[in-house]
Scaffold this motif. Sequence first.
Motif, PDB file in Angstrom:
ATOM      1  N   PHE A 106      20.045 -20.297  70.310  1.00  0.00           N
ATOM      2  CA  PHE A 106      18.951 -19.301  70.791  1.00  0.00           C
ATOM      3  C   PHE A 106      19.670 -18.876  72.160  1.00  0.00           C
ATOM      4  CE2 PHE A 106      16.139 -22.689  68.476  1.00  0.00           C
ATOM      5  CZ  PHE A 106      15.837 -22.055  67.477  1.00  0.00           C
ATOM      6  N   CYS A 107      20.373 -19.350  72.513  1.00  0.00           N
ATOM      7  CA  CYS A 107      21.055 -18.175  73.675  1.00  0.00           C
ATOM      8  C   CYS A 107      22.328 -17.447  73.692  1.00  0.00           C
ATOM      9  CB  CYS A 107      21.793 -19.449  74.515  1.00  0.00           C
ATOM     10  SG  CYS A 107      20.434 -20.746  74.188  1.00  0.00           S
ATOM     11  N   LEU A 138      17.186 -14.331  73.425  1.00  0.00           N
ATOM     12  CA  LEU A 138      17.828 -15.147  73.398  1.00  0.00           C
ATOM     13  C   LEU A 138      17.084 -15.793  75.087  1.00  0.00           C
ATOM     14  CD1 LEU A 138      21.513 -13.651  72.905  1.00  0.00           C
ATOM     15  CD2 LEU A 138      19.821 -14.254  71.388  1.00  0.00           C
ATOM     16  N   ALA A 139      17.686 -16.592  75.333  1.00  0.00           N
ATOM     17  CA  ALA A 139      17.844 -17.527  76.252  1.00  0.00           C
ATOM     18  C   ALA A 139      18.603 -18.161  77.164  1.00  0.00           C
ATOM     19  CB  ALA A 139      16.981 -19.446  75.819  1.00  0.00           C
ATOM     20  N   PRO A 140      18.511 -18.073  78.010  1.00  0.00           N
ATOM     21  CA  PRO A 140      17.661 -18.769  79.231  1.00  0.00           C
ATOM     22  C   PRO A 140      16.617 -18.027  79.478  1.00  0.00           C
ATOM     23  CG  PRO A 140      19.568 -18.834  80.307  1.00  0.00           C
ATOM     24  CD  PRO A 140      19.509 -17.916  78.888  1.00  0.00           C
ATOM     25  N   ARG A 143      13.173 -18.087  77.285  1.00  0.00           N
ATOM     26  CA  ARG A 143      12.843 -19.846  76.720  1.00  0.00           C
ATOM     27  C   ARG A 143      11.674 -19.876  75.459  1.00  0.00           C
ATOM     28  NH1 ARG A 143      15.675 -24.392  79.578  1.00  0.00           N
ATOM     29  NH2 ARG A 143      16.289 -23.347  81.383  1.00  0.00           N
ATOM     30  N   LEU A 144      12.311 -20.506  74.166  1.00  0.00           N
ATOM     31  CA  LEU A 144      11.040 -20.744  73.816  1.00  0.00           C
ATOM     32  C   LEU A 144      10.022 -21.472  73.688  1.00  0.00           C
ATOM     33  CD1 LEU A 144      13.428 -23.201  71.174  1.00  0.00           C
ATOM     34  CD2 LEU A 144      12.550 -21.540  70.383  1.00  0.00           C
ATOM     35  N   ALA A 188      20.141 -21.680  64.216  1.00  0.00           N
ATOM     36  CA  ALA A 188      18.723 -21.237  65.431  1.00  0.00           C
ATOM     37  C   ALA A 188      17.701 -20.589  64.415  1.00  0.00           C
ATOM     38  CB  ALA A 188      18.766 -20.592  66.448  1.00  0.00           C
ATOM     39  N   PHE A 256      23.433 -25.754  74.512  1.00  0.00           N
ATOM     40  CA  PHE A 256      21.610 -24.971  74.349  1.00  0.00           C
ATOM     41  C   PHE A 256      20.450 -25.474  73.830  1.00  0.00           C
ATOM     42  CE2 PHE A 256      25.652 -23.697  70.707  1.00  0.00           C
ATOM     43  CZ  PHE A 256      25.580 -22.538  71.092  1.00  0.00           C
ATOM     44  N   TRP A 257      20.089 -26.673  74.043  1.00  0.00           N
ATOM     45  CA  TRP A 257      18.571 -27.015  74.130  1.00  0.00           C
ATOM     46  C   TRP A 257      18.741 -26.975  75.794  1.00  0.00           C
ATOM     47  CZ3 TRP A 257      16.397 -26.613  70.395  1.00  0.00           C
ATOM     48  CH2 TRP A 257      16.661 -26.785  68.327  1.00  0.00           C
ATOM     49  N   SER A 260      17.658 -23.306  76.518  1.00  0.00           N
ATOM     50  CA  SER A 260      17.004 -22.444  75.542  1.00  0.00           C
ATOM     51  C   SER A 260      15.221 -23.128  75.359  1.00  0.00           C
ATOM     52  CB  SER A 260      16.879 -22.645  73.573  1.00  0.00           C
ATOM     53  OG  SER A 260      17.349 -24.183  73.394  1.00  0.00           O
TER      54      SER A 260
END
Length: 364
Positions: A106-107, A138-140, A143-144, A188, A256-257, A260
């Motif tokens: 996700f980044c 994309l993150a950050p 963010r999700l 992702a 990553f977590w 994101s």
Amino acid sequence: MPAVSAAACCAAATPASEVVEDLFGFLRVLSDGTILRSPAEPVFCPTTFPTSHPSVQWKEAVYDKAKNLRVRMYKPAVAAAAAGGGSGDASRNKLPVLVHFHGGGFCLGSCTWGNVHAFCLRLAADAGAVVLSAGYRLAPEHRLPAALDDGASFMRWLRDQSANAAEADAWLTEAADFRRVFVTGDSAGGTIAHHLAVRAGSAAAAEPGETTAAADPVTVLGYVLMMPFFGGVRRTSSEAECPAEAFPNLDVVDRFWRLSLPAGATRDHPAANPFGPDSPDLAAAELRPVLVVAGGLDLLRDRTVDYAEQLAAMGKPVELAEFAGKVHGFYLHEPGSEATGELIQAVARFVDGCVAATEAAAAA
């Protein structure tokens, strides 16, 4: 995937003390909140990867102008030739559609990266399908659930393409059979596919009997999750035993977590853990068939297999394809390999099976 050097990092040199998060030099977060991204493609996108295929045409389009989100569209040349023939039933010449979301925790990542492009070229050619490789925020920076919302936004764009002939892209619509759509994703992107399946399945479960599905110009027949990027607070055996030299390793996944997920969230957040304490009840969702792909040497292997097993225990239509001895995302850094060909054939069989089952149910 080979280890990534930070040598070709962000152009702006920054004191090491200011860097609080660093993803291979391609993404740096500074202590003041500044985010630096490298414009370069990663070293695992070598120039030797093919940029074209003799039997596949491709082009780019913007599907969300406000967010500048792009999609790369691929179609086998045979479909283009048939569409231009001008005789017979044009619908018979159309091909199934594979909506594909790239990976990158996700980044990172893009539908324009060389490894994603090379894989989609072969996917379109070998699966005999129109492939739509969609980008997302994309993150950050975003963010999700931003990426998940962008996945849903792309599906709305696809519905507009099918329903609005006056504004649709004829290059796409002349080849795409919108009644045979499958949502696929890598890492992702596989997580995005999962959440789209749950959203659709939860909506179907909430409206039993006759629903608006019959009027939907797009019919999603199934989902393909290639080594989906799932997480959880509790470590699995494949995570705990992952060697530090692997890619991705546990440190990378945790970063990553951190970057994101919503600020303050744990890895049990619903965006990460499909079976977390606050996640939707999958047993209540009417899920379309799902093909889950696992790699024997992937640190996410246990989560992937557990996901498929739990869906099967709920009575959901799920298949598991495990590639022994293969690392996370092997099909991206060896898109021309025999193993990648086997993966694509597994996807093609899944597509054919779903189509045949749907046709049989309609004829009954």
